[in-house]
Design a protein around this motif. Structure first.
Motif, PDB file in Angstrom:
ATOM      1  N   ILE A 103       0.818  -1.220   0.000  1.00 29.77           N
ATOM      2  CA  ILE A 103       0.000   0.000   0.000  1.00 29.77           C
ATOM      3  C   ILE A 103       0.850   1.269   0.000  1.00 29.77           C
ATOM      4  O   ILE A 103       0.612   2.187  -0.784  1.00 29.77           O
ATOM      5  N   ALA A 104       1.839   1.331   0.889  1.00 30.12           N
ATOM      6  CA  ALA A 104       2.627   2.549   1.033  1.00 30.12           C
ATOM      7  C   ALA A 104       3.762   2.639   0.015  1.00 30.12           C
ATOM      8  O   ALA A 104       4.262   3.724  -0.265  1.00 30.12           O
ATOM      9  N   ARG A 105       4.191   1.513  -0.515  1.00 30.61           N
ATOM     10  CA  ARG A 105       5.249   1.428  -1.520  1.00 30.61           C
ATOM     11  C   ARG A 105       6.560   2.076  -1.073  1.00 30.61           C
ATOM     12  O   ARG A 105       7.185   2.814  -1.860  1.00 30.61           O
ATOM     13  N   PRO A 106       7.022   1.821   0.162  1.00 27.04           N
ATOM     14  CA  PRO A 106       8.340   2.333   0.533  1.00 27.04           C
ATOM     15  C   PRO A 106       9.413   1.542  -0.197  1.00 27.04           C
ATOM     16  O   PRO A 106       9.141   0.456  -0.724  1.00 27.04           O
ATOM     17  N   HIS A 107      10.628   2.057  -0.241  1.00 30.04           N
ATOM     18  CA  HIS A 107      11.703   1.292  -0.872  1.00 30.04           C
ATOM     19  C   HIS A 107      11.952   0.036  -0.040  1.00 30.04           C
ATOM     20  O   HIS A 107      12.144   0.119   1.175  1.00 30.04           O
ATOM     21  N   PRO A 108      11.946  -1.149  -0.660  1.00 29.40           N
ATOM     22  CA  PRO A 108      11.999  -2.387   0.123  1.00 29.40           C
ATOM     23  C   PRO A 108      13.387  -2.792   0.606  1.00 29.40           C
ATOM     24  O   PRO A 108      13.513  -3.689   1.432  1.00 29.40           O
ATOM     25  N   ALA A 109      14.433  -2.143   0.109  1.00 33.08           N
ATOM     26  CA  ALA A 109      15.787  -2.610   0.404  1.00 33.08           C
ATOM     27  C   ALA A 109      16.082  -2.622   1.908  1.00 33.08           C
ATOM     28  O   ALA A 109      16.706  -3.553   2.420  1.00 33.08           O
ATOM     29  N   GLY A 110      15.634  -1.580   2.613  1.00 30.59           N
ATOM     30  CA  GLY A 110      15.915  -1.509   4.047  1.00 30.59           C
ATOM     31  C   GLY A 110      15.282  -2.645   4.810  1.00 30.59           C
ATOM     32  O   GLY A 110      15.908  -3.259   5.689  1.00 30.59           O
ATOM     33  N   LEU A 111      14.030  -2.960   4.478  1.00 32.99           N
ATOM     34  CA  LEU A 111      13.351  -4.064   5.148  1.00 32.99           C
ATOM     35  C   LEU A 111      13.993  -5.392   4.780  1.00 32.99           C
ATOM     36  O   LEU A 111      14.174  -6.258   5.648  1.00 32.99           O
ATOM     37  N   ALA A 112      14.351  -5.573   3.522  1.00 33.85           N
ATOM     38  CA  ALA A 112      15.005  -6.822   3.100  1.00 33.85           C
ATOM     39  C   ALA A 112      16.291  -7.045   3.878  1.00 33.85           C
ATOM     40  O   ALA A 112      16.601  -8.179   4.290  1.00 33.85           O
ATOM     41  N   GLN A 113      17.049  -5.974   4.106  1.00 34.63           N
ATOM     42  CA  GLN A 113      18.304  -6.101   4.844  1.00 34.63           C
ATOM     43  C   GLN A 113      18.048  -6.472   6.302  1.00 34.63           C
ATOM     44  O   GLN A 113      18.736  -7.322   6.867  1.00 34.63           O
ATOM     45  N   ILE A 114      17.045  -5.844   6.915  1.00 36.51           N
ATOM     46  CA  ILE A 114      16.713  -6.153   8.306  1.00 36.51           C
ATOM     47  C   ILE A 114      16.334  -7.628   8.446  1.00 36.51           C
ATOM     48  O   ILE A 114      16.815  -8.332   9.345  1.00 36.51           O
ATOM     49  N   LEU A 115      15.468  -8.099   7.557  1.00 33.68           N
ATOM     50  CA  LEU A 115      15.003  -9.487   7.628  1.00 33.68           C
ATOM     51  C   LEU A 115      16.147 -10.466   7.382  1.00 33.68           C
ATOM     52  O   LEU A 115      16.243 -11.514   8.037  1.00 33.68           O
ATOM     53  N   ALA A 116      17.027 -10.133   6.448  1.00 33.35           N
ATOM     54  CA  ALA A 116      18.151 -11.019   6.145  1.00 33.35           C
ATOM     55  C   ALA A 116      19.129 -11.093   7.316  1.00 33.35           C
ATOM     56  O   ALA A 116      19.532 -12.179   7.741  1.00 33.35           O
ATOM     57  N   GLU A 117      19.494  -9.936   7.841  1.00 35.19           N
ATOM     58  CA  GLU A 117      20.476  -9.916   8.922  1.00 35.19           C
ATOM     59  C   GLU A 117      19.898 -10.454  10.221  1.00 35.19           C
ATOM     60  O   GLU A 117      20.639 -10.944  11.075  1.00 35.19           O
ATOM     61  N   GLY A 118      18.560 -10.398  10.357  1.00 39.77           N
ATOM     62  CA  GLY A 118      17.923 -10.929  11.553  1.00 39.77           C
ATOM     63  C   GLY A 118      17.569 -12.398  11.458  1.00 39.77           C
ATOM     64  O   GLY A 118      17.011 -12.969  12.388  1.00 39.77           O
ATOM     65  N   GLY A 119      17.866 -13.029  10.307  1.00 36.33           N
ATOM     66  CA  GLY A 119      17.655 -14.462  10.180  1.00 36.33           C
ATOM     67  C   GLY A 119      16.222 -14.873   9.917  1.00 36.33           C
ATOM     68  O   GLY A 119      15.828 -16.000  10.235  1.00 36.33           O
ATOM     69  N   SER A 120      15.414 -13.984   9.310  1.00 34.60           N
ATOM     70  CA  SER A 120      14.024 -14.314   9.026  1.00 34.60           C
ATOM     71  C   SER A 120      13.913 -15.215   7.802  1.00 34.60           C
ATOM     72  O   SER A 120      14.753 -15.166   6.896  1.00 34.60           O
ATOM     73  N   VAL A 121      12.864 -16.059   7.767  1.00 36.93           N
ATOM     74  CA  VAL A 121      12.595 -16.844   6.566  1.00 36.93           C
ATOM     75  C   VAL A 121      11.943 -15.975   5.500  1.00 36.93           C
ATOM     76  O   VAL A 121      11.773 -16.413   4.365  1.00 36.93           O
ATOM     77  N   TRP A 122      11.572 -14.729   5.853  1.00 36.02           N
ATOM     78  CA  TRP A 122      10.863 -13.850   4.930  1.00 36.02           C
ATOM     79  C   TRP A 122      11.793 -12.821   4.323  1.00 36.02           C
ATOM     80  O   TRP A 122      12.768 -12.397   4.946  1.00 36.02           O
ATOM     81  N   THR A 123      11.480 -12.413   3.114  1.00 37.32           N
ATOM     82  CA  THR A 123      12.186 -11.329   2.449  1.00 37.32           C
ATOM     83  C   THR A 123      11.172 -10.559   1.613  1.00 37.32           C
ATOM     84  O   THR A 123       9.986 -10.906   1.583  1.00 37.32           O
ATOM     85  N   THR A 124      11.620  -9.507   0.946  1.00 35.56           N
ATOM     86  CA  THR A 124      10.715  -8.724   0.107  1.00 35.56           C
ATOM     87  C   THR A 124      10.677  -9.294  -1.305  1.00 35.56           C
ATOM     88  O   THR A 124      11.671  -9.840  -1.792  1.00 35.56           O
ATOM     89  N   ARG A 125       9.515  -9.190  -1.941  1.00 28.77           N
ATOM     90  CA  ARG A 125       9.381  -9.647  -3.319  1.00 28.77           C
ATOM     91  C   ARG A 125      10.226  -8.783  -4.245  1.00 28.77           C
ATOM     92  O   ARG A 125      10.588  -7.651  -3.913  1.00 28.77           O
ATOM     93  N   ASP A 126      10.538  -9.316  -5.411  1.00 29.01           N
ATOM     94  CA  ASP A 126      11.342  -8.569  -6.370  1.00 29.01           C
ATOM     95  C   ASP A 126      10.694  -7.247  -6.768  1.00 29.01           C
ATOM     96  O   ASP A 126      11.387  -6.246  -6.975  1.00 29.01           O
ATOM     97  N   ASP A 127       9.356  -7.251  -6.863  1.00 30.95           N
ATOM     98  CA  ASP A 127       8.689  -6.003  -7.245  1.00 30.95           C
ATOM     99  C   ASP A 127       8.454  -5.080  -6.056  1.00 30.95           C
ATOM    100  O   ASP A 127       7.899  -3.995  -6.202  1.00 30.95           O
ATOM    101  N   GLY A 128       8.884  -5.530  -4.858  1.00 29.18           N
ATOM    102  CA  GLY A 128       8.783  -4.687  -3.669  1.00 29.18           C
ATOM    103  C   GLY A 128       7.394  -4.524  -3.120  1.00 29.18           C
ATOM    104  O   GLY A 128       7.174  -3.710  -2.211  1.00 29.18           O
ATOM    105  N   ARG A 129       6.431  -5.314  -3.593  1.00 33.56           N
ATOM    106  CA  ARG A 129       5.039  -5.091  -3.197  1.00 33.56           C
ATOM    107  C   ARG A 129       4.530  -6.132  -2.204  1.00 33.56           C
ATOM    108  O   ARG A 129       3.321  -6.389  -2.137  1.00 33.56           O
ATOM    109  N   GLY A 130       5.392  -6.729  -1.451  1.00 38.03           N
ATOM    110  CA  GLY A 130       4.958  -7.680  -0.441  1.00 38.03           C
ATOM    111  C   GLY A 130       6.105  -8.540   0.035  1.00 38.03           C
ATOM    112  O   GLY A 130       7.256  -8.362  -0.389  1.00 38.03           O
ATOM    113  N   LEU A 131       5.781  -9.457   0.927  1.00 44.86           N
ATOM    114  CA  LEU A 131       6.765 -10.397   1.439  1.00 44.86           C
ATOM    115  C   LEU A 131       6.624 -11.735   0.729  1.00 44.86           C
ATOM    116  O   LEU A 131       5.546 -12.101   0.265  1.00 44.86           O
ATOM    117  N   GLU A 132       7.715 -12.463   0.658  1.00 38.65           N
ATOM    118  CA  GLU A 132       7.673 -13.836   0.205  1.00 38.65           C
ATOM    119  C   GLU A 132       8.703 -14.636   0.987  1.00 38.65           C
ATOM    120  O   GLU A 132       9.628 -14.073   1.575  1.00 38.65           O
TER     121      GLU A 132
END
Length: 278
Positions: A103-132
């Motif tokens: 909905i808000a369409r923020p840049h997903p890179a920051g969230l992807a980095q947080i999830l990756a470095e925190g060891g989450s099974v989730w990341t951002t979709r390539d189009d940045g419009r959700g999690l996968e």
């Protein structure tokens, strides 16, 4: 996922280092900060460009994830209420992240980095419009290549991938779209004159007149038989949730994910000429 591991893990002192399905405590502070920034986009103000909390945006996200919010409260309180409510339930927080991206369409890179470095099974979709769900990079690259052309097979493959690995996962629906992706790519090659072609028609043709087709890979008999492709098609068809399967049952998500990976391979084979007329 980050290649770095904590020293305690490398020493064998600690074993639990993820990946984490939910929101472990060590991720909360970083996610809180990201959410607050995403819901306070940069706006032009009298003092220049500043972050301004958007109450309408907060309410839209809250509506999307079915989160009740208090009315008639200050904007800052509304944002704190939203974050605190998300923090209380892991799945709600994940839904919120997913909805904010959409909905808000923020840049997903920051969230992807947080999830990756925190060891989450989730990341951002390539189009940045959700999690996968995070998958092996090689498998993800194969999917991206197979789904890159703008055609029906790609559209179905993208639906299958989203339903298999996204927050709105649905194993049976993912399986159905995987089958449709394979039908869309193989039917024009194998049964071009068939009305309303389905994967069963493709299988029937390859079984009865397999000598008309060949694989680039020679196989154990060095005869370029399409037998391996037939086996792959029999593996993905029919969806066990359908009456054609004999004893219908709902497939598990890991099963559907494996079928989607198999569909990616078949689509890529067809695109690259691995299967062709003799």
């Amino acid at each position: 996922m980050s290649d770095w591991q904590r020293l305690s893990v490398r020493r064998g002192v600690t074993t639990d280092d993820g990946p984490y399905e939910g929101i472990p405590r060590h991720l909360v502070a970083s996610l809180d900060q990201w959410v607050k920034k995403a819901l306070s986009p940069v706006r032009q103000t009298s003092g220049g460009r500043d972050r301004v909390t958007d109450p309408d945006l907060i309410r839209r996200v809250a509506l999307a994830i079915r989160l009740p919010l208090r009315s008639n409260v200050a904007t800052s309180t509304l944002l704190d209420d939203f974050v605190n409510s998300c923090r209380a339930v892991d799945d709600r927080y994940l839904d919120a992240l997913d909805a904010i991206l959409h909905i808000a369409r923020p840049h997903p890179a920051g969230l992807a980095q947080i999830l990756a470095e925190g060891g989450s099974v989730w990341t951002t979709r390539d189009d940045g419009r959700g999690l996968e769900r995070r998958v092996d990079p090689t498998a993800a690259e194969a999917y991206e290549q197979a789904a890159s052309p703008e055609d029906l097979a790609s559209a179905e493959l993208r639906q299958a991938w989203s339903r298999a690995f996204g927050r709105d996962s649905d194993a049976s629906d993912a399986w159905d779209h995987a089958i449709k992706a394979v039908e869309a790519i193989l039917a024009p090659i194998v049964v071009p004159a068939q009305d309303n072609p389905q994967i069963g028609h493709v299988l029937g043709q390859l079984r009865s007149q397999g000598d008309r087709w060949r694989l680039v890979v020679p196989g154990p008999e060095q005869d370029h038989s399409v037998g391996p492709l037939v086996t792959m098609l029999k593996t993905i068809w029919p969806n066990p949730d359908r009456h054609a399967a004999g004893n219908p049952r709902t497939p598990s998500l890991p099963e559907a994910q494996a079928v989607v990976h198999l569909a990616v391979t078949i689509v890529q084979w067809a695109r690259s000429g691995v299967v062709a007329r003799s």
